[in-house]
Design an enzyme around this catalytic site. Structure first.
Site: not given
Ligand SMILES: NC(=O)c1ccc[n+]([C@@H]2O[C@H](COP(=O)([O-])OP(=O)(O)OC[C@H]3O[C@@H](n4cnc5c(N)ncnc54)[C@H](O)[C@@H]3O)[C@@H](O)[C@H]2O)c1
Length: 443
Positions: A270, A279, A282
């Protein structure tokens, strides 16, 4: 005059290629009286003999059956039959034109023949419903097709004709099956409900029907195919990566596809804030580094970071277009997503930094950070508790939503403009047609 809904309908299908033939035979099989029209005489002779010339499971048999039943007649011109028709489905080709734009030339030729026939349509007949099933460029229905019919038919829409768009999503090789059980049906209309659900031709279908504007219908057809192309390119990038890592591409695909919760689902699909957090950024970089170390180019995945950065810049520009610096702005939400207090790699924090650098005075409220350790915020920005929200909102010129805590939204004065970045509702009050300067879900 209102469009007439009746059964069976008298329908003409203009253009009997892959889409037109499926449309014509399916409508005939559903009991309608169908006139199939194509400009290629030789092709019509083949069809009249029940020969298709390409492999499409079930279609040749259906073609023969509906012809034998007298429900599908073939003709090389539309005009003599026009007075008695209820609906015309236009399925002519729209090949790739110069600069990537679809070529509407064949479509305009077909509409011109339709329009000249419309001129002779009796004044007391209901409007003829002209349904474009071809894929058209974004904006073409409003800017090109409708004006060409208006001019050619010498009639305003709603008088001698009505124009609708009903894009086809079938795939060659499974065309009949796709057409019979589509995932959804999209009807692009000039006015809401004006086509009376295309006169009932989809009444028996189980698929959800979406009645939308022309532009939405044009766009979703192209967007679907763009996404399919994106999926193929993504799969091939991880396939090449698998080979570079001495892994089996098919096995890696199996593992990837086994995740129906995040990989194959509506998750992350969306429009809203850029991605971020501890997270995703990287790990994407780590994947690209591993590929590069093996001399492997993954241009699609390489472009993701740039696209994400561009999105943040776009959001800042939209804010600037609404309220110039120094604001003041009230930013609701600072952690990287709803329901967490983690600000590592947080997109709202990146947004805040960019806004402060631009000279904005920004106050920040995030109920999820009230018990979190003190944050290093950009100079001049301050983080507040929920207790001060009402006072800050009263002083702000714009509320920027990076989260949507329902309980807090109720505390915001109704006249404060809201820029909802969670749902990417970036309209100005004028664009949204709202009387007050509020342009979120409230209007
Ligand atoms: N092929 C697909 O899988 C598919 C799927 C969904 C949508 N579409 C879209 O549907 C449209 C049609 O695609 P197609 O593959 O069926 O095209 P096609 O080339 O197979 O068929 C088009 C037919 O229209 C006829 N035609 C052209 N101008 C005409 C006119 N003025 N009068 C009468 N007949 C005329 C041609 O002779 C031809 O037989 C395109 O816009 C396409 O992008 C195609």
């Amino acid at each position: 005059m209102r469009l007439a809904r009746k059964t069976p309908l008298a329908i003409a299908v203009l253009g009997l290629g892959r889409v037109g033939l499926v449309t014509a035979t399916s409508l005939a099989a559903a009991g309608h009286h169908v006139l199939g029209i194509d400009r290629r005489g030789k092709w019509l002779a083949e069809l009249a003999a029940g020969r298709l010339g390409w492999r499409e499971p079930g279609l040749e048999e259906l073609l023969r059956r509906v012809q034998a039943q007298g429900r599908l007649r073939l003709q090389d011109a539309l005009e003599p039959a026009l007075a008695d028709l209820d609906l015309v489905a236009i399925c002519v080709e729209t090949p790739a034109g110069p600069e990537g734009r679809l070529d509407c030339g064949p479509l305009l030729v077909a509409l011109a023949s339709l329009a000249s026939g419309l001129r002779a349509r009796p004044a007391d007949a209901p409007p003829l419903l002209c349904v474009v099933r071809s894929t058209v460029p974004i904006g073409a229905t409003e800017e090109l097709l409708l004006p060409s019919l208006v001019q050619g038919a010498r009639s305003a829409p709603g008088e001698k004709f009505e124009l609708a768009l009903n894009p086809e999503f079938l795939r060659e090789g499974t065309a009949l099956a796709d057409h019979r059980s589509p995932s959804r049906i999209v009807i692009g209309e000039r006015l809401p409900g004006v086509t009376r659900r295309l006169l009932g031709i989809y009444d028996a279908t189980q698929a959800p029907i979406f009645e939308v504007g022309y532009r939405e219908a044009e766009t979703i057809k192209l967007l679907d195919n763009a996404f399919h192309a994106l999926k193929v390119a993504f799969a091939n990038e991880f396939g090449r990566l698998a080979l570079a890592l001495d892994l089996a591409p098919a096995r890696l695909a199996e593992l990837f596809l086994a995740d129906g919760k995040l990989n194959l689902s509506a998750a992350y699909l969306r429009p809203g804030m850029p991605y971020g957090g501890p997270c995703l950024p990287k790990d994407l970089r780590a994947l690209l580094t591993a590929a590069r170390a093996r001399g492997l180019a993954l241009p699609l995945l390489e472009a993701v970071e740039a696209s994400n950065r561009l999105h943040l810049t776009f959001l800042v520009e939209r804010i600037r277009a609404l309220v110039p610096p120094p604001g003041p702005l009230l930013l609701l939400g600072l952690s990287f997503k709803e329901g967490v207090e983690d600000v590592r790699g947080s997109p709202p924090l990146a947004l805040l930094t960019a806004l402060v650098a631009d000279g904005y005075k920004v106050e920040v409220v995030d109920p999820e950070l009230e018990r979190a350790p003190v944050l290093a915020l950009p100079r001049g920005a301050r983080l507040h508790g929920r207790a001060t929200l009402a006072r800050l909102a009263a002083e702000a010129r714009l509320l920027v939503l990076a989260k949507r805590p329902a309980d807090l939204l109720g505390m915001v004065p109704p006249e404060l403009p809201i820029l909802d970045l969670v749902r990417l509702e970036l309209r100005t009050p004028a664009e949204a047609g709202c009387a007050a300067a509020s342009f979120d879900a409230r209007c």
